[in-house]
Scaffold this active site. Structure first.
Site, PDB file in Angstrom:
ATOM      1  N   HIS A  72       0.987  -1.081  -0.053  1.00 33.17           N
ATOM      2  CA  HIS A  72      -0.043  -0.050  -0.008  1.00 33.17           C
ATOM      3  C   HIS A  72       0.762   1.184   0.068  1.00 33.17           C
ATOM      4  CE1 HIS A  72      -4.107  -1.657   1.729  1.00 33.17           C
ATOM      5  NE2 HIS A  72      -3.391  -2.581   0.955  1.00 33.17           N
ATOM      6  N   TYR A 201      -9.477   5.201   7.528  1.00 31.90           N
ATOM      7  CA  TYR A 201      -9.930   5.502   8.968  1.00 31.90           C
ATOM      8  C   TYR A 201     -10.905   6.514   9.120  1.00 31.90           C
ATOM      9  CZ  TYR A 201      -5.446   3.000  10.015  1.00 31.90           C
ATOM     10  OH  TYR A 201      -4.276   2.147  10.254  1.00 31.90           O
ATOM     11  N   PRO A 293      -4.392   0.230  18.766  1.00 31.75           N
ATOM     12  CA  PRO A 293      -3.961  -0.220  17.465  1.00 31.75           C
ATOM     13  C   PRO A 293      -4.280   0.918  16.187  1.00 31.75           C
ATOM     14  CG  PRO A 293      -6.110  -1.300  18.151  1.00 31.75           C
ATOM     15  CD  PRO A 293      -5.536  -0.444  19.391  1.00 31.75           C
ATOM     16  N   LYS A 297       1.039  -0.019  15.151  1.00 30.80           N
ATOM     17  CA  LYS A 297       2.309  -0.016  15.466  1.00 30.80           C
ATOM     18  C   LYS A 297       2.696  -1.281  16.537  1.00 30.80           C
ATOM     19  CE  LYS A 297       4.170   3.403  13.876  1.00 30.80           C
ATOM     20  NZ  LYS A 297       3.757   2.896  12.404  1.00 30.80           N
ATOM     21  N   TYR A 385       3.599   6.699  10.200  1.00 28.00           N
ATOM     22  CA  TYR A 385       2.816   5.647   9.655  1.00 28.00           C
ATOM     23  C   TYR A 385       3.605   4.480   9.085  1.00 28.00           C
ATOM     24  CZ  TYR A 385      -1.285   2.744   8.684  1.00 28.00           C
ATOM     25  OH  TYR A 385      -2.271   1.804   8.436  1.00 28.00           O
TER      26      TYR A 385
HETATM   27  P1  RFL Z   1       2.072 -11.514  21.592  1.00 32.12           P
HETATM   28  O1  RFL Z   1       1.698 -11.840  20.047  1.00 32.12           O
HETATM   29  O2  RFL Z   1       0.929 -11.338  22.622  1.00 32.12           O
HETATM   30  O3  RFL Z   1       2.708 -13.240  21.970  1.00 32.12           O
HETATM   31  C1  RFL Z   1       3.152 -13.396  22.973  1.00 32.12           C
HETATM   32  C2  RFL Z   1       3.044 -15.074  23.254  1.00 32.12           C
HETATM   33  O4  RFL Z   1       3.508 -15.429  24.463  1.00 32.12           O
HETATM   34  C3  RFL Z   1       2.673 -16.493  25.030  1.00 32.12           C
HETATM   35  N1  RFL Z   1       2.743 -16.485  26.459  1.00 32.12           N
HETATM   36  C4  RFL Z   1       3.387 -17.318  27.328  1.00 32.12           C
HETATM   37  N2  RFL Z   1       4.372 -18.371  27.021  1.00 32.12           N
HETATM   38  C5  RFL Z   1       4.683 -19.200  27.787  1.00 32.12           C
HETATM   39  N3  RFL Z   1       4.562 -18.846  28.958  1.00 32.12           N
HETATM   40  C6  RFL Z   1       3.614 -17.835  29.662  1.00 32.12           C
HETATM   41  N4  RFL Z   1       3.405 -17.685  30.722  1.00 32.12           N
HETATM   42  C7  RFL Z   1       3.148 -17.156  28.565  1.00 32.12           C
HETATM   43  N5  RFL Z   1       2.098 -15.996  28.659  1.00 32.12           N
HETATM   44  C8  RFL Z   1       1.838 -15.537  27.353  1.00 32.12           C
HETATM   45  C9  RFL Z   1       1.404 -16.030  24.545  1.00 32.12           C
HETATM   46  O5  RFL Z   1       0.426 -17.367  24.318  1.00 32.12           O
HETATM   47  C10 RFL Z   1       1.840 -15.457  22.918  1.00 32.12           C
HETATM   48  O6  RFL Z   1       1.835 -16.862  22.047  1.00 32.12           O
HETATM   49  O7  RFL Z   1       3.377 -10.700  21.593  1.00 32.12           O
HETATM   50  P2  RFL Z   1       4.503  -9.868  20.860  1.00 32.12           P
HETATM   51  O8  RFL Z   1       5.181 -11.406  20.364  1.00 32.12           O
HETATM   52  O9  RFL Z   1       5.186  -9.167  21.754  1.00 32.12           O
HETATM   53  O10 RFL Z   1       3.659  -9.321  19.606  1.00 32.12           O
HETATM   54  C11 RFL Z   1       3.066  -8.044  20.102  1.00 32.12           C
HETATM   55  C12 RFL Z   1       1.872  -8.033  18.696  1.00 32.12           C
HETATM   56  O11 RFL Z   1       1.025  -9.433  18.819  1.00 32.12           O
HETATM   57  C13 RFL Z   1       0.957  -6.855  18.921  1.00 32.12           C
HETATM   58  O12 RFL Z   1       1.587  -5.531  19.582  1.00 32.12           O
HETATM   59  C14 RFL Z   1       0.203  -6.589  17.652  1.00 32.12           C
HETATM   60  O13 RFL Z   1      -0.828  -7.671  17.429  1.00 32.12           O
HETATM   61  C15 RFL Z   1      -0.858  -5.254  17.849  1.00 32.12           C
HETATM   62  N6  RFL Z   1      -1.457  -5.116  16.695  1.00 32.12           N
HETATM   63  C16 RFL Z   1      -0.957  -4.267  15.638  1.00 32.12           C
HETATM   64  N7  RFL Z   1       0.361  -4.178  15.636  1.00 32.12           N
HETATM   65  C17 RFL Z   1       0.726  -3.746  14.335  1.00 32.12           C
HETATM   66  O14 RFL Z   1       2.054  -3.493  14.236  1.00 32.12           O
HETATM   67  N8  RFL Z   1      -0.007  -3.492  13.257  1.00 32.12           N
HETATM   68  C18 RFL Z   1      -1.330  -3.668  13.307  1.00 32.12           C
HETATM   69  O15 RFL Z   1      -2.018  -3.288  12.317  1.00 32.12           O
HETATM   70  C19 RFL Z   1      -1.963  -4.128  14.679  1.00 32.12           C
HETATM   71  N9  RFL Z   1      -3.370  -4.187  14.606  1.00 32.12           N
HETATM   72  C20 RFL Z   1      -3.003  -5.245  16.805  1.00 32.12           C
HETATM   73  C21 RFL Z   1      -3.752  -4.740  15.961  1.00 32.12           C
HETATM   74  C22 RFL Z   1      -3.361  -5.806  18.114  1.00 32.12           C
HETATM   75  C23 RFL Z   1      -4.824  -6.105  17.931  1.00 32.12           C
HETATM   76  N10 RFL Z   1      -5.360  -6.825  19.065  1.00 32.12           N
HETATM   77  C24 RFL Z   1      -6.268  -7.882  18.918  1.00 32.12           C
HETATM   78  C25 RFL Z   1      -4.917  -6.767  20.287  1.00 32.12           C
HETATM   79  C26 RFL Z   1      -5.196  -4.922  15.866  1.00 32.12           C
HETATM   80  C27 RFL Z   1      -5.806  -5.768  16.837  1.00 32.12           C
HETATM   81  C28 RFL Z   1      -7.182  -5.645  16.929  1.00 32.12           C
HETATM   82  C1  PHB Z   2      -5.829  -4.500  10.525  1.00 33.36           C
HETATM   83  O1  PHB Z   2      -5.855  -4.668   9.386  1.00 33.36           O
HETATM   84  O2  PHB Z   2      -6.083  -5.421  11.322  1.00 33.36           O
HETATM   85  C2  PHB Z   2      -5.354  -3.303  11.088  1.00 33.36           C
HETATM   86  C3  PHB Z   2      -4.992  -2.187  10.352  1.00 33.36           C
HETATM   87  C4  PHB Z   2      -4.571  -0.785  10.677  1.00 33.36           C
HETATM   88  C5  PHB Z   2      -4.693  -0.600  11.915  1.00 33.36           C
HETATM   89  C6  PHB Z   2      -5.022  -1.739  12.985  1.00 33.36           C
HETATM   90  C7  PHB Z   2      -5.513  -2.943  12.576  1.00 33.36           C
HETATM   91  O3  PHB Z   2      -4.395   0.580  12.511  1.00 33.36           O
END
Ligand code: RFL
Ligand code: PHB
Length: 392
Positions: A72, A201, A293, A297, A385
């Protein structure tokens, strides 16, 4: 069992760190609480910054992302029934983003891990860290019904916001900064062709909405909702009708409907812990910081952290040089606070706050008009971004 680096958590942070260390010949063990299927199917982030893509390429795991990811060059901000494009590439010196699901990144990293033959202990319970303030830390867990001890030189806490690693640091050794928002996101995945190529957005008087996608056939959509929203109160019809209202434009653009295959509510918070290290325990990703989110980031910060941590550990093992390890927290926190500000700012500009006033609504509208009409304003959005270059 004995290893050099024990990694707690097999999310993007833990898996990528394990892979980067493996490629440098550093022995490591990854311990994960859930099973492989959970890790590979958990729907979360979707936007990869340029620096994240570069890091995955350098690690040799970018092949499928280039084949299947959607590049994109812009995003759109929708308000007052009009879409306004921010040209990310033109305003950031040609940098851009790729939309590719976090669970796809996780699948690619798990495949690389399995191919490496190094241990990845899924379904480990009772995970605990010990003696992190000594030079002989360890991780214990129960795996395959067997109590297991992993003696190591260093521990990487990559276990997310609710993990055990940050909680193992004694009170007073870290300081935390926190902000909880008075709303959440209701997110859906729909089997419908995306009706626009770029993310939209939307700031609407009924609340924020976001149009995104995962592929040519799958649309990803979010609606601002209450933090304690009851999903049961949201029939598919209600979700579509609310999305149509918030994403309506004067030029007749509309989202395509299709079967909803996944629904969830995501709370919104900002959180940072300082420093991101205690003794021989190094925190990376969501275990050390959370962003709402809106700025896309979270996963990108997790990748930046483990990029820095892998370089620090490689310097330590290759030439007994601890300088980068000592600077790890400071190096990461600079980028983390930039992303914290940006994510807070985008969230504040795009959402309806329950305690807002007519004055604040007008101020928000003026800010949106400014950032979409002034090149300087648009550039602030674009350069943050796509992600700032690594400070290496
Ligand atoms: P994670 O992905 O939470 O992974 C942690 C892992 O640790 C395990 N765990 C354990 N393992 C052993 N012993 C324990 N006691 C444990 N406790 C936990 C868990 O099972 C898991 O497998 O952390 P990590 O690796 O730091 O990654 C971070 C990302 O997952 C998170 O920041 C992103 O998903 C946030 N996020 C977004 N980030 C972006 O860069 N771009 C995006 O577009 C974006 N959109 C989003 C998002 C997060 C969202 N949600 C659901 C919170 C959109 C959403 C809706
Ligand atoms: C997504 O596609 O899940 C998504 C995209 C942009 C955001 C957050 C989530 O800022």
């Amino acid at each position: 069992m004995r290893t050099q680096v024990a990694i707690v958590g097999a999310g993007p942070a833990g898996l990528l760190l394990g892979h980067l260390l493996h490629r440098a010949g550093i022995d490591n063990v990854v311990v994960e609480r859930h099973d492989r299927r959970y890790a590979e199917e958990r729907i979360r982030a979707g936007v990869l910054e340029q620096g994240t893509i570069d890091t995955l390429d350098e690690a040799g795991v970018g092949e499928r992302l280039h084949r299947e990811g959607l590049p994109h060059a812009g995003i759109e901000l929708l308000f007052d029934r009009h879409r306004h494009r921010i040209d990310l590439a033109a305003l950031s010196g040609g940098r851009a983003i790729v939309v590719y699901g976090q669970h796809e990144v996780v699948k690619d990293l798990i495949a690389a891990r399995v191919a490496s033959g190094r241990p990845l202990l899924f379904e480990s319970s009772d995970v605990a860290v010990h003696d992190v303030d000594t030079d002989h830390p360890s991780v214990t867990c129960v795996h395959d019904g067997e109590p297991t001890t992993i003696d190591c030189d260093y521990i990487a806490g990559c276990d997310g916001f609710h993990g055990i690693c940050r909680a193992a640091v004694p009170d007073g050794a870290i300081r935390t900064f926190d902000r909880v928002y008075p709303f959440a996101w209701l997110g859906i995945l729909a089997e419908a062709a995306p009706s626009a190529h770029e993310l939209v957005y939307a700031n609407h008087e009924r609340g924020f909405a976001l149009f995104s996608m995962r592929s040519e056939k799958i649309t990803r959509l979010y609606l601002q909702c209450a933090p304690d929203e009851d999903l049961a109160a949201w029939s598919d019809d209600r979700i579509w009708s609310e999305l149509h209202r918030r994403l309506e434009t004067d030029d007749g653009w509309t989202v395509n409907e299709g079967p909803i295959v996944q629904k969830g509510v995501t709370p919104m918070r900002s959180f940072v812990c300082e420093p991101m290290q205690y003794g021989r325990l190094y925190l990376a990703g969501d275990s050390a910081h959370i962003v709402p989110p809106t700025g896309a980031k979270g996963m990108n910060l997790a990748v930046a952290d483990v990029r820095a941590l892998s370089k620090a550990l490689i310097a330590r093992y290759a030439s007994n040089d601890d300088t980068r390890l000592a600077a790890y927290s400071q190096t990461c926190l600079k980028r983390v606070w930039r992303a914290e500000h940006y994510s807070w700012w985008m969230t504040s500009m795009l959402h309806r706050f329950p305690d807002s006033t007519p004055f604040m609504d007008r101020v928000q509208r003026s800010e949106l008009a400014y950032v979409t009409s002034s090149e300087a304003g648009s550039r602030v959005i674009a350069e943050n971004y796509v992600g700032l270059p690594f400070d290496e």
